[in-house]
Design an enzyme around this catalytic site. Structure first.
Site, PDB file in Angstrom:
ATOM      1  N   TYR A  91     -28.239  37.726 -46.393  1.00 54.55           N
ATOM      2  CA  TYR A  91     -28.820  36.433 -46.785  1.00 54.55           C
ATOM      3  C   TYR A  91     -28.830  35.462 -45.611  1.00 54.55           C
ATOM      4  CZ  TYR A  91     -28.809  31.617 -48.467  1.00 54.55           C
ATOM      5  OH  TYR A  91     -29.075  30.276 -48.616  1.00 54.55           O
ATOM      6  N   THR A 118     -29.406  26.539 -44.749  1.00 55.92           N
ATOM      7  CA  THR A 118     -28.018  26.643 -45.187  1.00 55.92           C
ATOM      8  C   THR A 118     -27.037  26.584 -44.018  1.00 55.92           C
ATOM      9  OG1 THR A 118     -26.456  28.203 -46.194  1.00 55.92           O
ATOM     10  CG2 THR A 118     -28.347  29.168 -45.113  1.00 55.92           C
ATOM     11  N   ASP A 119     -25.795  26.196 -44.320  1.00 55.55           N
ATOM     12  CA  ASP A 119     -24.749  26.223 -43.292  1.00 55.55           C
ATOM     13  C   ASP A 119     -24.306  27.652 -42.966  1.00 55.55           C
ATOM     14  OD1 ASP A 119     -23.366  26.784 -45.640  1.00 55.55           O
ATOM     15  OD2 ASP A 119     -21.875  25.203 -45.422  1.00 55.55           O
ATOM     16  N   GLU A 120     -24.682  28.621 -43.833  1.00 50.64           N
ATOM     17  CA  GLU A 120     -24.199  29.992 -43.615  1.00 50.64           C
ATOM     18  C   GLU A 120     -24.762  30.615 -42.342  1.00 50.64           C
ATOM     19  OE1 GLU A 120     -23.962  32.580 -46.953  1.00 50.64           O
ATOM     20  OE2 GLU A 120     -23.424  30.959 -48.321  1.00 50.64           O
ATOM     21  N   ILE A 164     -44.937  32.991 -51.938  1.00 55.51           N
ATOM     22  CA  ILE A 164     -45.171  32.430 -50.595  1.00 55.51           C
ATOM     23  C   ILE A 164     -45.597  33.497 -49.586  1.00 55.51           C
ATOM     24  CG2 ILE A 164     -43.706  30.374 -50.840  1.00 55.51           C
ATOM     25  CD1 ILE A 164     -41.582  31.948 -49.120  1.00 55.51           C
ATOM     26  N   LYS A 189     -31.969  33.742 -43.500  1.00 55.89           N
ATOM     27  CA  LYS A 189     -32.195  32.300 -43.376  1.00 55.89           C
ATOM     28  C   LYS A 189     -32.183  31.887 -41.897  1.00 55.89           C
ATOM     29  CE  LYS A 189     -32.538  29.557 -46.199  1.00 55.89           C
ATOM     30  NZ  LYS A 189     -33.697  29.017 -46.991  1.00 55.89           N
TER      31      LYS A 189
HETATM   32  P1  NAD Z   1     -32.551  29.465 -56.343  1.00 54.34           P
HETATM   33  O1  NAD Z   1     -32.309  30.920 -56.192  1.00 54.34           O
HETATM   34  O2  NAD Z   1     -31.928  28.753 -57.502  1.00 54.34           O
HETATM   35  O3  NAD Z   1     -34.124  29.185 -56.413  1.00 54.34           O
HETATM   36  C1  NAD Z   1     -35.035  29.832 -55.567  1.00 54.34           C
HETATM   37  C2  NAD Z   1     -36.431  29.587 -56.118  1.00 54.34           C
HETATM   38  O4  NAD Z   1     -37.374  30.216 -55.237  1.00 54.34           O
HETATM   39  C3  NAD Z   1     -36.655  30.209 -57.503  1.00 54.34           C
HETATM   40  O5  NAD Z   1     -37.317  29.299 -58.335  1.00 54.34           O
HETATM   41  C4  NAD Z   1     -37.533  31.435 -57.219  1.00 54.34           C
HETATM   42  O6  NAD Z   1     -38.381  31.774 -58.303  1.00 54.34           O
HETATM   43  C5  NAD Z   1     -38.317  30.951 -56.003  1.00 54.34           C
HETATM   44  N1  NAD Z   1     -38.819  32.072 -55.176  1.00 54.34           N
HETATM   45  C6  NAD Z   1     -38.115  33.151 -54.747  1.00 54.34           C
HETATM   46  N2  NAD Z   1     -38.914  33.975 -54.040  1.00 54.34           N
HETATM   47  C7  NAD Z   1     -40.142  33.379 -53.998  1.00 54.34           C
HETATM   48  C8  NAD Z   1     -41.382  33.727 -53.398  1.00 54.34           C
HETATM   49  N3  NAD Z   1     -41.540  34.881 -52.704  1.00 54.34           N
HETATM   50  N4  NAD Z   1     -42.433  32.886 -53.544  1.00 54.34           N
HETATM   51  C9  NAD Z   1     -42.299  31.737 -54.261  1.00 54.34           C
HETATM   52  N5  NAD Z   1     -41.156  31.378 -54.870  1.00 54.34           N
HETATM   53  C10 NAD Z   1     -40.084  32.173 -54.728  1.00 54.34           C
HETATM   54  O7  NAD Z   1     -32.114  28.805 -54.963  1.00 54.34           O
HETATM   55  P2  NAD Z   1     -31.412  27.396 -54.681  1.00 54.34           P
HETATM   56  O8  NAD Z   1     -29.954  27.549 -54.802  1.00 54.34           O
HETATM   57  O9  NAD Z   1     -32.125  26.342 -55.460  1.00 54.34           O
HETATM   58  O10 NAD Z   1     -31.741  27.232 -53.124  1.00 54.34           O
HETATM   59  C11 NAD Z   1     -32.981  26.667 -52.692  1.00 54.34           C
HETATM   60  C12 NAD Z   1     -33.041  26.683 -51.173  1.00 54.34           C
HETATM   61  O11 NAD Z   1     -31.943  25.942 -50.655  1.00 54.34           O
HETATM   62  C13 NAD Z   1     -32.935  28.072 -50.558  1.00 54.34           C
HETATM   63  O12 NAD Z   1     -33.809  28.133 -49.471  1.00 54.34           O
HETATM   64  C14 NAD Z   1     -31.483  28.179 -50.114  1.00 54.34           C
HETATM   65  O13 NAD Z   1     -31.363  29.028 -49.003  1.00 54.34           O
HETATM   66  C15 NAD Z   1     -31.204  26.737 -49.742  1.00 54.34           C
HETATM   67  N6  NAD Z   1     -29.790  26.319 -49.876  1.00 54.34           N
HETATM   68  C16 NAD Z   1     -29.114  26.511 -51.027  1.00 54.34           C
HETATM   69  C17 NAD Z   1     -27.807  26.058 -51.135  1.00 54.34           C
HETATM   70  C18 NAD Z   1     -27.018  26.218 -52.410  1.00 54.34           C
HETATM   71  O14 NAD Z   1     -25.813  25.901 -52.420  1.00 54.34           O
HETATM   72  N7  NAD Z   1     -27.602  26.689 -53.505  1.00 54.34           N
HETATM   73  C19 NAD Z   1     -27.206  25.418 -50.054  1.00 54.34           C
HETATM   74  C20 NAD Z   1     -27.936  25.247 -48.874  1.00 54.34           C
HETATM   75  C21 NAD Z   1     -29.232  25.689 -48.796  1.00 54.34           C
HETATM   76  O1  DAU Z   2     -23.121  27.491 -48.089  1.00 51.84           O
HETATM   77  C1  DAU Z   2     -24.374  27.382 -48.677  1.00 51.84           C
HETATM   78  C2  DAU Z   2     -24.639  28.595 -49.537  1.00 51.84           C
HETATM   79  O2  DAU Z   2     -23.820  28.460 -50.690  1.00 51.84           O
HETATM   80  C3  DAU Z   2     -26.099  28.750 -49.915  1.00 51.84           C
HETATM   81  O3  DAU Z   2     -26.867  28.963 -48.759  1.00 51.84           O
HETATM   82  C4  DAU Z   2     -26.278  29.927 -50.879  1.00 51.84           C
HETATM   83  O4  DAU Z   2     -27.626  30.009 -51.307  1.00 51.84           O
HETATM   84  C5  DAU Z   2     -25.386  29.681 -52.088  1.00 51.84           C
HETATM   85  O5  DAU Z   2     -25.482  30.768 -52.983  1.00 51.84           O
HETATM   86  C6  DAU Z   2     -23.933  29.486 -51.645  1.00 51.84           C
HETATM   87  O6  DAU Z   2     -23.377  30.715 -51.106  1.00 51.84           O
HETATM   88  P1  DAU Z   2     -21.883  31.185 -51.447  1.00 51.84           P
HETATM   89  O7  DAU Z   2     -21.793  32.645 -51.262  1.00 51.84           O
HETATM   90  O8  DAU Z   2     -20.900  30.327 -50.751  1.00 51.84           O
HETATM   91  O9  DAU Z   2     -21.851  30.785 -53.015  1.00 51.84           O
HETATM   92  P2  DAU Z   2     -21.275  31.529 -54.303  1.00 51.84           P
HETATM   93  O10 DAU Z   2     -21.341  30.553 -55.420  1.00 51.84           O
HETATM   94  O11 DAU Z   2     -21.876  32.873 -54.512  1.00 51.84           O
HETATM   95  O12 DAU Z   2     -19.748  31.749 -53.916  1.00 51.84           O
HETATM   96  C7  DAU Z   2     -18.909  30.656 -53.577  1.00 51.84           C
HETATM   97  C8  DAU Z   2     -17.565  31.218 -53.196  1.00 51.84           C
HETATM   98  O13 DAU Z   2     -16.950  31.765 -54.379  1.00 51.84           O
HETATM   99  C9  DAU Z   2     -17.640  32.369 -52.214  1.00 51.84           C
HETATM  100  O14 DAU Z   2     -16.520  32.301 -51.337  1.00 51.84           O
HETATM  101  C10 DAU Z   2     -17.553  33.621 -53.081  1.00 51.84           C
HETATM  102  C11 DAU Z   2     -16.674  33.156 -54.226  1.00 51.84           C
HETATM  103  N1  DAU Z   2     -16.947  33.791 -55.547  1.00 51.84           N
HETATM  104  C12 DAU Z   2     -18.235  33.824 -55.989  1.00 51.84           C
HETATM  105  C13 DAU Z   2     -18.521  34.379 -57.214  1.00 51.84           C
HETATM  106  C14 DAU Z   2     -19.959  34.449 -57.712  1.00 51.84           C
HETATM  107  C15 DAU Z   2     -15.886  34.262 -56.306  1.00 51.84           C
HETATM  108  O15 DAU Z   2     -14.718  34.205 -55.900  1.00 51.84           O
HETATM  109  N2  DAU Z   2     -16.186  34.803 -57.526  1.00 51.84           N
HETATM  110  C16 DAU Z   2     -17.460  34.897 -58.018  1.00 51.84           C
HETATM  111  O16 DAU Z   2     -17.678  35.421 -59.127  1.00 51.84           O
END
Ligand code: NAD
Ligand code: DAU
Length: 359
Positions: A159, A133-135, A59, A163
């Site tokens: 991160y 994200t809520d973060e 992107i 965002k």
């Molecule tokens: P993910 O890490 O699983 O996937 C990210 C995707 O983006 C991958 O397929 C990667 O190859 C692609 N990507 C990374 N850099 C790129 C670039 N420069 N150009 C094109 N593609 C690129 O992430 P996810 O958990 O599926 O999250 C997707 C979106 O949702 C993110 O924007 C994240 O901030 C947001 N989000 C995630 C969560 C969650 O709990 N996972 C919650 C709220 C919001």
């Molecule tokens: O809140 C939304 C976010 O949730 C998204 O924006 C992010 O992309 C997504 O990765 C996620 O972030 P968190 O940091 O909350 O998710 P994670 O799964 O990494 O961790 C969840 C919680 O668990 C956090 O408090 C850290 C803790 N944790 C995580 C890992 C990987 C552990 O205790 N042990 C672990 O090994």
């Protein structure tokens, strides 16, 4: 046609599968760089669907984004592409700024130029849906109310700061240039195709391999968990009916401590795939805390329910059970991802043309 960026990642691939499950859906062009987190194997089941196409692109690439927009003329862009893992952002933030900030800026910039060339009716229909994200709201104290759309931004990790910056750019492109944007800020997702660096898939994969289940600090940090299919439904709703320039919080009304989440996973695994010699809980290991670890997230999702009628369908228990069952049924997916073999598989099977690739 709609563009989906980051469609080979966790939520993006769930979104595309969900979107195409509707027979009447507009075609999708999945634009993904395929970082370590992108896995087109997630989309192998739709690779031959004439409504699906894939292009490997960054992107941040100005020419690629401008060319794709003028060639395929999307009606909407659903923007997932990002670096998404907080721990990685602590160790190496550079890529988070590049993709999440500069990449989103480039995409907005190119989308704006494209949008300005559209006839008025197509301009009106166009949407740029930014998935965030809520973060961005920072961390809550125990008695604080959940984050609402008016909560002040206070991101704490590289991160969440990246965002937050992208959210502000989206807001500015709407306010200044009139680009029809929508922003969603969602809580923690879980479900199929979740990369096993994140808590829930990591714990399931480690448990099944008999490895330690690492809990950061005291494990009493709180997250608001949402089954990924519910997030996908919310995104479809916002894309269809959301008011441009608005933001919508998406959450599960489901605050859980990390310790409770891990206990629930262990108990579900004990029931579905018992471990010889004891409970999976025996594998729990407390480890050093994440620097700057946010203590509590919780989402107030009333605006989305009140204005657009969305609310989550899944409970935590039903969602966790479906998720654990999915990982038990897809041991090959976990093994491939953990070994990095999916990269080799894609190369061997498709050369430079992964499933659905435009040739
Ligand atoms: P993910 O890490 O699983 O996937 C990210 C995707 O983006 C991958 O397929 C990667 O190859 C692609 N990507 C990374 N850099 C790129 C670039 N420069 N150009 C094109 N593609 C690129 O992430 P996810 O958990 O599926 O999250 C997707 C979106 O949702 C993110 O924007 C994240 O901030 C947001 N989000 C995630 C969560 C969650 O709990 N996972 C919650 C709220 C919001
Ligand atoms: O809140 C939304 C976010 O949730 C998204 O924006 C992010 O992309 C997504 O990765 C996620 O972030 P968190 O940091 O909350 O998710 P994670 O799964 O990494 O961790 C969840 C919680 O668990 C956090 O408090 C850290 C803790 N944790 C995580 C890992 C990987 C552990 O205790 N042990 C672990 O090994």
């Amino acid at each position: 046609m709609i563009f989906v960026t980051g469609g080979a990642g966790f939520i993006g691939s769930n979104f595309i599968l969900d979107w195409l499950a509707n027979d009447a859906a507009e075609p999708v062009l999945n634009i993904d760089k395929l970082t370590y987190a992108g896995n087109p194997y997630n989309l192998a089941s739709v690779a031959d669907d004439p409504r699906y196409a894939f292009v490997q692109a960054d992107i941040c690439d100005e020419i690629a984004m401008a060319t794709l927009l003028s060639r395929y003329r999307p009606r909407a862009i659903v923007h997932f592409a990002a670096e998404s893992h907080v721990d990685r952002s602590i160790h190496s933030p550079d890529e988070f700024i590049r993709t999440n900030v500069n990449g989103t800026f480039n995409l907005l910039n190119k989308a704006l130029r494209y949008w300005q060339t559209l006839p008025q009716d197509e301009q009106q229909d166009f949407r740029f849906l930014h998935v965030s994200t809520d973060e961005v709201y920072g961390s809550l104290l125990p008695d604080d109310p959940p984050f609402s759309e008016t909560t002040t931004y206070a991101p704490n990790s590289p991160y969440s700061a990246s965002k937050a910056a992208s959210d502000h750019l989206v807001r500015a492109f709407h306010h200044t240039y009139g680009l029809p944007t929508l922003t969603t800020n969602c809580s923690n997702n879980y479900g199929p195709y979740h990369f096993p660096e994140k808590l829930i898939p990591l714990v399931i994969a480690n448990a099944l391999a008999g490895n330690p289940l690492p809990i950061y600090g005291d494990g009493l940090q709180i997250r608001d968990w949402l089954f990924v299919a519910d997030h996908c439904a919310a995104l479809r709703t916002v894309l269809a009916d959301g008011k441009t320039g608005e933001t919508y919080n998406v959450g599960g009304w489901n605050e859980q401590t990390n310790l409770h989440v891990v206990h629930t996973l262990c108990d579900t695994l004990d029931a579905l795939s018992p471990r010889a010699g004891g409970s999976y809980r025996d594998l729990i290991t407390f480890v050093k805390d994440r620097p700057g670890h946010d203590r509590r997230y919780a989402i107030d999702a009333r605006k989305l329910e009140r204005e657009l009628g969305w609310k989550p369908a899944e409970t935590f228990d039903s969602g966790i059970r479906k998720t654990v069952q999915w990982y038990l049924d897809h041991g090959d997916w976990v093994a491939q991802v953990r070994s990095g073999a999916y990269m080799n598989w894609i190369q061997k099977q498709y050369g430079d043309n992964p499933p659905g690739a435009l040739v």
